[in-house]
Design a protein around this motif. Sequence first.
Motif, mmCIF file in Angstrom:
data_model
loop_
_atom_site.group_PDB
_atom_site.id
_atom_site.type_symbol
_atom_site.label_atom_id
_atom_site.label_comp_id
_atom_site.label_asym_id
_atom_site.label_seq_id
_atom_site.Cartn_x
_atom_site.Cartn_y
_atom_site.Cartn_z
ATOM 1 N N SER A 16 0.862 -1.203 0.070
ATOM 2 C CA SER A 16 -0.074 -0.085 -0.136
ATOM 3 C C SER A 16 0.754 1.216 -0.149
ATOM 4 C CB SER A 16 -0.969 0.090 1.185
ATOM 5 O OG SER A 16 -1.698 -1.133 0.980
ATOM 6 N N GLY A 17 0.489 2.100 -0.587
ATOM 7 C CA GLY A 17 1.048 3.505 -0.950
ATOM 8 C C GLY A 17 0.371 4.579 -1.578
ATOM 9 N N LEU A 18 1.336 5.432 -2.266
ATOM 10 C CA LEU A 18 0.849 6.764 -3.113
ATOM 11 C C LEU A 18 1.057 6.165 -4.417
ATOM 12 C CD1 LEU A 18 1.774 9.657 -0.816
ATOM 13 C CD2 LEU A 18 -0.213 8.665 -1.203
ATOM 14 N N HIS A 37 5.657 3.543 -1.237
ATOM 15 C CA HIS A 37 5.159 2.705 -0.197
ATOM 16 C C HIS A 37 5.256 3.300 1.227
ATOM 17 C CE1 HIS A 37 5.137 -0.530 -2.721
ATOM 18 N NE2 HIS A 37 6.630 -0.485 -2.926
ATOM 19 N N TYR A 38 4.454 2.904 2.195
ATOM 20 C CA TYR A 38 4.392 3.454 3.531
ATOM 21 C C TYR A 38 5.611 2.631 4.193
ATOM 22 C CZ TYR A 38 2.725 4.570 8.413
ATOM 23 O OH TYR A 38 2.834 5.018 9.565
ATOM 24 N N PRO A 39 6.202 3.203 5.348
ATOM 25 C CA PRO A 39 6.193 4.670 5.710
ATOM 26 C C PRO A 39 7.013 5.658 5.107
ATOM 27 C CG PRO A 39 7.733 3.459 7.060
ATOM 28 C CD PRO A 39 7.238 2.451 6.061
ATOM 29 N N PHE A 40 6.262 7.073 4.993
ATOM 30 C CA PHE A 40 6.818 7.979 4.217
ATOM 31 C C PHE A 40 6.228 9.296 5.062
ATOM 32 C CE2 PHE A 40 3.170 6.549 2.006
ATOM 33 C CZ PHE A 40 2.152 7.623 2.166
ATOM 34 N N ILE A 41 7.094 10.324 4.581
ATOM 35 C CA ILE A 41 6.700 11.603 5.122
ATOM 36 C C ILE A 41 6.008 12.403 3.837
ATOM 37 C CG2 ILE A 41 7.276 13.673 6.330
ATOM 38 C CD1 ILE A 41 9.529 11.999 7.533
ATOM 39 N N PRO A 42 4.928 12.958 4.274
ATOM 40 C CA PRO A 42 4.190 13.571 2.713
ATOM 41 C C PRO A 42 5.137 14.791 2.170
ATOM 42 C CG PRO A 42 2.567 13.391 4.454
ATOM 43 C CD PRO A 42 3.818 12.851 5.131
ATOM 44 N N PRO A 186 14.288 9.067 -14.651
ATOM 45 C CA PRO A 186 14.795 9.263 -13.331
ATOM 46 C C PRO A 186 14.018 8.790 -12.370
ATOM 47 C CG PRO A 186 14.990 11.319 -14.677
ATOM 48 C CD PRO A 186 14.053 10.199 -15.690
ATOM 49 N N LEU A 187 12.601 8.646 -12.577
ATOM 50 C CA LEU A 187 11.654 8.100 -11.406
ATOM 51 C C LEU A 187 12.153 6.473 -11.013
ATOM 52 C CD1 LEU A 187 9.256 8.774 -9.845
ATOM 53 C CD2 LEU A 187 7.799 7.746 -11.670
ATOM 54 N N PHE A 188 12.673 5.880 -12.077
ATOM 55 C CA PHE A 188 12.965 4.499 -12.145
ATOM 56 C C PHE A 188 14.075 4.154 -11.625
ATOM 57 C CE2 PHE A 188 9.988 4.571 -15.928
ATOM 58 C CZ PHE A 188 8.805 4.408 -15.387
ATOM 59 N N PHE A 189 15.048 5.290 -10.999
ATOM 60 C CA PHE A 189 16.081 4.956 -10.382
ATOM 61 C C PHE A 189 16.274 4.448 -9.035
ATOM 62 C CE2 PHE A 189 18.430 8.068 -13.635
ATOM 63 C CZ PHE A 189 18.405 7.038 -14.586
ATOM 64 N N LEU A 190 15.260 4.825 -8.492
ATOM 65 C CA LEU A 190 14.788 4.517 -7.106
ATOM 66 C C LEU A 190 14.558 2.978 -6.989
ATOM 67 C CD1 LEU A 190 14.694 5.650 -3.833
ATOM 68 C CD2 LEU A 190 12.522 6.010 -4.430
ATOM 69 N N ASP A 191 15.285 2.409 -6.251
ATOM 70 C CA ASP A 191 14.749 0.780 -5.882
ATOM 71 C C ASP A 191 15.166 0.436 -4.428
ATOM 72 O OD1 ASP A 191 17.718 0.393 -5.191
ATOM 73 O OD2 ASP A 191 18.223 0.107 -7.492
ATOM 74 N N ARG A 192 14.623 -0.889 -4.321
ATOM 75 C CA ARG A 192 14.489 -1.146 -2.860
ATOM 76 C C ARG A 192 15.888 -1.146 -2.025
ATOM 77 N NH1 ARG A 192 13.222 -7.676 -2.742
ATOM 78 N NH2 ARG A 192 14.926 -8.418 -3.766
ATOM 79 N N LYS A 199 10.490 4.322 -0.393
ATOM 80 C CA LYS A 199 10.528 2.888 -1.141
ATOM 81 C C LYS A 199 9.394 2.864 -2.360
ATOM 82 C CE LYS A 199 13.869 1.164 1.657
ATOM 83 N NZ LYS A 199 15.285 1.338 0.964
ATOM 84 N N SER A 200 9.680 2.655 -3.488
ATOM 85 C CA SER A 200 8.847 2.585 -4.266
ATOM 86 C C SER A 200 8.789 1.059 -5.116
ATOM 87 C CB SER A 200 8.970 3.691 -5.426
ATOM 88 O OG SER A 200 10.318 3.363 -6.057
ATOM 89 N N THR A 201 7.815 1.059 -5.904
ATOM 90 C CA THR A 201 7.586 -0.168 -6.718
ATOM 91 C C THR A 201 7.473 0.285 -8.235
ATOM 92 O OG1 THR A 201 6.649 -1.573 -5.076
ATOM 93 C CG2 THR A 201 6.254 -2.218 -7.248
#
Length: 593
Positions: A16-18, A37-42, A186-192, A199-201
């Motif tokens: 779950s996330g944004l 994903h959660y946890p995150f700071i808006p 550039p958005l896809f450079f962030l991995d786990r 953290k993103s998927t």
Amino acid sequence: MVLKVFFPQCCNRADSGLLVGRWISGHDSAVVLAVIHYPFIPGQVKQYVQKMQAQSGVELSVLGSWSLPKDGQEGMESFLRDLSTIFPQERWLQINRELGKTGFTCQVVHRDQNGKVVQREAKKKVEGGDEEVEEEEEEKVIFVHYEQKKVMFSQLHPVENGVPHPTTDPPSELRQMFRTVASSAPLFFLDRYDDGPLKSTHWQTEGREASIIVELLKQASVPLCLLIGWLLSVWSWICNLRVFSLFPLRFLSSKLSTCVQLSYRSEHMRTLSSRTPAAGHAHFMRKANMVVSFLVDVSLGMLLVWWLYRDEHISMLANALLPAAEHVAKELEELLQWLMGAPAGLKMNRALDQVLGRFFLYHIHLWISYVHLMSPFVEGILWYGGLSACFGLTFALSLLSDMVALLTFHIYCFYVYGARLYCLKIYGLSSLWRLFRGKKWNVLRQRVDSCSYDLDQLFIGTLLFTILLFLLPTTALYYLVFTLLRLVVVLFQGVLHLSVDFINSFPLFALGLRLTRHHRLAEGVKFRVLCEEPGTALHLLMEINPLKCSTVVQTYRTPTYSCYPRDSWAALVKKLFVGELVYPWRHKTTKTD
């Protein structure tokens, strides 16, 4: 009203996330690119989205929330719903997936500029003074699932038959969707594996895809391009010397196929060694096709060199060349002796037949003397000429075409002599035929006008017409025989030129990409129903239609100095009939960028 949501398949089981993506302008569509994903700071999410938007140039935003129930996250759905007040959007997507179901449910929340939820008003319908309240149709959502990796690297090509062209018409919804995914690298450079707070998927969540070989080739290409650029600058300086601009050298360089091929490859090397990066997909494909074509050309050339210099094949060719030339000369002599007699029982003009036959026999004797004079140097010429295959098979084929042209120069001379004599008689007969009809050719107006002739002119015209008409069969027979011989030589040279053109222009890289990575060259998409469960939205799967192989060859074929027939077949037959000189194969110079 229907809202389409392009949803990546890699996010079907994401936590779950944004939802981060983009609203497609001019269409009721949204492209989901990643799930944070959660946890995150808006506040950190806002900064991250603004940073990615600046790097990619895509209007990214938080589209809504994604909820996948798990143990210990009972209040996650209500928490994500409340985040719509922190991320002000006109429409907020609340996508939920229940365990045990394939489909999603989606609720669209509309808000005003102050962040308050806007209730959808009912429509009023007036009929006969009475007002009837009619509820507005509920907004439907269709999920279009796509494979993010394939869309990321796909190049959507314009299709004919009424489909808008991307350069002349406004971009369609599908084209904007492909462009959005491709520009969001550039958005896809962030991995786990990153240590950042978010953290993103997405399609590279498990780690960035990269090739060590490709990276090493990129690093090695820099000094190689510098070396090639320096060598090309030296070559350009040599070619620009004034001695090469003199008439004999300039004329020979424009006629020899080897010089033309060398100039063509030099242009290729200048394009490949330029420091400016490839601008766009078409420029990249053109450079890649040039590289693959050059490598295949050199590989085939090295195989030819290996065969030539193994087991003394060059000596065997040199020893066979002189007997072959003498055999051709002997066959031509026998042919001329046959023509000087009564060929096929035809009765020729004896005097003209003997003059033409002895004239051509004299040329054959000159040619045999020339061949015997060059015989000691044939092996050396073949030995050094064979080294040209190190630059590619196209150089060897071009050199072979030039050697054929030189070895059959006497056949060309015979053809020119016969064609000029035959053409002179044909035009003389046509002019005298107009004289009998009281007409003449007006040179100024380029037309046939009426004209009156006196008796002396008609007598001389009749006498000349009779002489030319009775001499025409003998001339036509010689012209026919030597034209057929010339066409055989031209056909062989045409096959060589087309082979060189095929190696130079065939898009091997593009065709290999079509066969191994067919999604990279897309002609369009097709949709099929993926899931249609009660209580969930309609789910479609978007699949990529690859380009046809014939379209790939036509689209990515490298421009070259191709050899094509100068005229149509009907025009060629007409020229052959009237005796005009025919050069059916020509070099079509095409300037490349």
